[in-house]
Design an enzyme around this catalytic site. Structure first.
Site, PDB file in Angstrom:
ATOM      1  N   HIS A 150     -11.306  -2.496 -11.857  1.00 22.35           N
ATOM      2  CA  HIS A 150     -12.637  -2.975 -11.567  1.00 22.35           C
ATOM      3  C   HIS A 150     -13.695  -1.863 -11.523  1.00 22.35           C
ATOM      4  CE1 HIS A 150     -12.809  -1.945  -7.059  1.00 22.35           C
ATOM      5  NE2 HIS A 150     -11.670  -1.447  -7.488  1.00 22.35           N
ATOM      6  N   ASP A 209      -5.319  -1.699  -9.459  1.00 25.84           N
ATOM      7  CA  ASP A 209      -5.853  -2.782  -8.620  1.00 25.84           C
ATOM      8  C   ASP A 209      -5.598  -4.184  -9.183  1.00 25.84           C
ATOM      9  OD1 ASP A 209      -6.963  -1.518  -6.359  1.00 25.84           O
ATOM     10  OD2 ASP A 209      -8.720  -0.895  -7.492  1.00 25.84           O
ATOM     11  N   TYR A 235      -8.255 -11.837  -3.276  1.00 28.20           N
ATOM     12  CA  TYR A 235      -8.461 -10.519  -3.902  1.00 28.20           C
ATOM     13  C   TYR A 235      -9.251 -10.667  -5.203  1.00 28.20           C
ATOM     14  CZ  TYR A 235      -6.758  -5.879  -5.490  1.00 28.20           C
ATOM     15  OH  TYR A 235      -6.637  -4.592  -5.926  1.00 28.20           O
ATOM     16  N   HIS A 273      -6.954   5.262 -11.414  1.00 22.79           N
ATOM     17  CA  HIS A 273      -8.211   4.817 -10.797  1.00 22.79           C
ATOM     18  C   HIS A 273      -8.691   5.868  -9.800  1.00 22.79           C
ATOM     19  CE1 HIS A 273     -11.160   2.204  -9.102  1.00 22.79           C
ATOM     20  NE2 HIS A 273     -10.437   1.604  -8.198  1.00 22.79           N
ATOM     21  N   HIS A 316      -1.685  -2.542  -4.826  1.00 24.79           N
ATOM     22  CA  HIS A 316      -1.738  -3.153  -3.485  1.00 24.79           C
ATOM     23  C   HIS A 316      -0.800  -4.348  -3.449  1.00 24.79           C
ATOM     24  CE1 HIS A 316      -5.295  -0.909  -2.222  1.00 24.79           C
ATOM     25  NE2 HIS A 316      -5.933  -1.295  -3.301  1.00 24.79           N
ATOM     26  N   GLU A 357     -10.819   5.344  -7.131  1.00 26.99           N
ATOM     27  CA  GLU A 357     -11.224   4.924  -5.777  1.00 26.99           C
ATOM     28  C   GLU A 357     -10.334   5.567  -4.706  1.00 26.99           C
ATOM     29  OE1 GLU A 357     -11.970   0.718  -5.355  1.00 26.99           O
ATOM     30  OE2 GLU A 357     -13.128   1.047  -3.520  1.00 26.99           O
ATOM     31  N   ASP A 395      -8.831   4.871  -2.007  1.00 28.87           N
ATOM     32  CA  ASP A 395      -7.555   4.357  -1.489  1.00 28.87           C
ATOM     33  C   ASP A 395      -6.379   4.730  -2.382  1.00 28.87           C
ATOM     34  OD1 ASP A 395      -8.905   2.608  -3.238  1.00 28.87           O
ATOM     35  OD2 ASP A 395      -7.784   0.861  -2.566  1.00 28.87           O
ATOM     36  N   HIS A 398     -13.744  -2.020   1.691  1.00 21.43           N
ATOM     37  CA  HIS A 398     -15.051  -1.989   1.035  1.00 21.43           C
ATOM     38  C   HIS A 398     -16.174  -2.184   2.034  1.00 21.43           C
ATOM     39  CE1 HIS A 398     -13.057  -3.086  -3.073  1.00 21.43           C
ATOM     40  NE2 HIS A 398     -13.018  -1.803  -2.802  1.00 21.43           N
TER      41      HIS A 398
HETATM   42 FE1  FEO Z   1     -10.381   0.013  -6.509  1.00 20.22          FE
HETATM   43 FE2  FEO Z   1      -7.619  -0.341  -4.484  1.00 20.22          FE
HETATM   44  O1  FEO Z   1      -9.141   0.499  -5.185  1.00 20.22           O
END
Ligand code: FEO
Length: 394
Positions: free
Chosen positions: A146, A165, A193, A80, A226, A82, A84, A24
Site C-alpha cells: 500500500h 502487508d 484490514y 516495504h 501481519h 514502513e 513496523d 496508524h
Molecule cells: Fe505498511 Fe504493516 O506496514
C-alpha cells in the site's frame, strides 16, 4: 524457542504483539493485537525477508539465532519501508555487516530518509531473481499496495508468496497458520484490514492480482507480514481480495450515528425497524461508543450506509467527524448512502453529512430525513418508511 518452519528451509522469525491496540496513529484499532512477520530463508546463501517493529527486534534475533548465527545473513530483502517492518533493519545491518539489502528504488529512497544510513543496496524490479542455492527469490513490484515502495517476494521452488502487508490481518495468535485460528475471526480481521488500508487502492489490488494470475506461478502458501500464514487455502484470501477490490457488496446497511438528547437515536432505531421489515440486515453503531475502523470494516461488505447526527452549531456532532474523515479518504464507492438527524432552530448536520458522503464517492440515495426537536409518533413512522424505502433501493 521452537523453530517455526513454514516451508522447506523457510522459517518464521517474527514476533507477536499481543498488546497493541491501535495502528496508524489511532486510526485503526487492533482489538486482537497483531504480529510482525519476518522470514528467514536458509540455503547456500541466507536471506532475511523483512524485519520486525524495533521494540520486538530481540525476539526476532532470538528466533534467528535458533537457526543460524545472524552474522551469516547474506541478504536482507525489504519488501516495504514502513516502520513496523523496517525499524529493526539498522540492528540487522550491525549483526550482519556483510549483508546486502534488496528492495525497489523507492524502498532505497524511503529507507535512507527513515534511517539516514549507508547501505549496500541492490535495487530490484519485477521479474528480477536472486539465486540462494537450491532456492530462487523472484521479486514483484507492488507500488501503492500500500506504499509506493511496496514489493512482493516469491520463493519459486516453494510456491511461497511473501507479499508483506497484502493479505495480512491484525491478529495476534499462538498458531501461525490459517488452520490454527477461528476462520470467522480470521476473515473478519482480514476484511477490516482491507477496508481500512487497501480500499481506496482497490483498482490496483485487482490489477496486481490479475498480473500475478497472468504470470501463472503456482502459489501454495501466502505468508504476509501481519497475522497468520495462508497455507490451508491460500486462494480463499485471494478470492476475497478480488471480491472486495471489485466492490462486491451484500444487501446490508450500516447505520452510524450520534445523538445529543436521544431524538436522533430514536430516529436511528425507527429507520433500522423499517430496513429490517424489508428483510434487509441492518446494524446500528453509535459513536463514539463504536469504533470508526470497525464501522469501516463492516461497511466493506455492506451496500448501504446511513449516517445520522443531531445538529450542533449548524453542523454535525464532533464525534461523527473521524468517521466522515475516514470515508472521505477511503472512498467506499459503489454504495448507497443517506443522512438523517434532528435539529432545533437551524439545521446543518444532514447537509454536512451529505457533502462528506458525496466527497467519499457514495451515491446519495434519497433526501435526508430530518426532524425538528423531538420526533412525534407520526415522524417516527416516517423514519420507518424512510428505512423501508432505503432498503428497497439497495
Ligand atoms: Fe505498511 Fe504493516 O506496514
Amino acid at each position: 524457542m521452537t523453530k517455526i518452519e513454514i516451508s522447506d528451509g523457510v522459517f518464521w522469525v517474527g514476533a507477536v504483539d499481543w498488546d497493541v491496540r491501535n495502528f496508524h496513529g489511532f486510526s485503526y484499532t487492533t482489538h486482537r493485537g497483531t504480529s510482525y512477520n519476518a522470514y528467514l530463508i536458509v540455503d547456500e546463501k541466507i536471506a532475511l525477508v523483512d524485519t520486525v517493529y524495533k521494540p520486538f527486534s530481540d525476539e526476532m534475533f532470538d528466533r534467528i539465532r535458533e537457526i543460524v548465527d545472524p552474522s551469516r545473513i547474506d541478504y536482507v530483502v525489504m519488501n516495504h519501508v514502513e516502520t513496523d517492518h523496517s525499524s529493526s533493519l539498522t540492528e540487522v545491518m550491525k549483526a550482519a555487516p556483510r549483508a546486502k539489502v534488496l528492495g525497489t528504488a523507492r524502498c532505497k529512497a524511503g529507507l535512507e530518509k527513515h534511517y539516514f544510513c549507508k547501505m549496500d543496496f541492490q535495487t530490484v524490479k519485477t521479474g528480477d531473481e536472486l539465486r540462494l542455492g537450491r532456492k530462487t527469490l523472484m521479486f514483484i513490484e507492488a507500488p501503492m499496495l500500500h506504499w509506493p515502495d511496496s514489493m512482493f517476494t516469491y520463493v519459486k521452488e516453494e510456491g511461497l508468496l511473501l507479499p508483506n502487508d497484502a493479505f495480512g490481518q491484525h491478529l495476534a495468535s499462538s498458531g501461525r497458520f490459517d488452520d490454527q485460528v477461528d476462520s470467522h475471526v480470521l476473515m473478519e480481521e482480514a476484511a477490516k484490514y482491507y477496508a481500512n488500508i487497501l480500499l481506496p487502492l482497490s483498482p490496483l489490488v485487482k490489477k496486481k492480482i490479475d498480473e500475478i494470475v497472468g504470470m501463472k506461478i503456482p502459489i501454495k502458501t501466502i505468508a504476509p507480514s501481519h497475522g497468520v500464514i495462508w497455507r490451508k487455502d491460500p486462494m480463499k484470501i485471494v478470492e476475497a481480495y478480488l471480491r472486495w477490490s471489485t466492490g462486491a457488496t451484500e444487501k446490508r446497511v450500516v447505520i452510524a450515528y450520534d445523538t445529543m438528547w436521544g431524538s436522533t437515536e430514536r430516529m436511528a432505531r425507527a429507520i433500522l425497524e423499517g430496513i429490517s421489515s424489508e428483510g434487509v440486515d441492518a446494524r446500528l453503531y453509535r459513536l463514539p461508543y463504536s469504533d470508526t475502523s470497525d464501522i469501516i470494516g463492516e461497511l466493506l461488505n455492506s451496500r448501504g450506509l446511513l449516517v445520522g447526527s443531531s445538529t450542533i452549531n449548524n453542523g454535525i456532532l464532533p464525534t461523527l467527524a473521524p468517521l466522515l474523515t475516514d470515508l472521505r479518504g477511503l472512498k467506499p464507492k459503489g454504495r448507497l448512502a443517506a443522512a438523517f438527524g434532528s435539529y432545533g432552530w437551524m439545521g446543518g448536520a444532514t447537509e454536512e453529512i451529505e457533502a462528506a458522503l458525496r466527497e467519499a464517492g457514495m451515491e446519495i440515495a434519497m433526501p435526508a430525513m430530518k426532524v425538528n426537536w423531538v420526533p412525534t409518533e407520526e415522524e417516527l413512522k416516517q423514519c420507518v418508511s424512510f428505512g423501508r424505502e432505503f432498503a428497497r433501493k439497495l
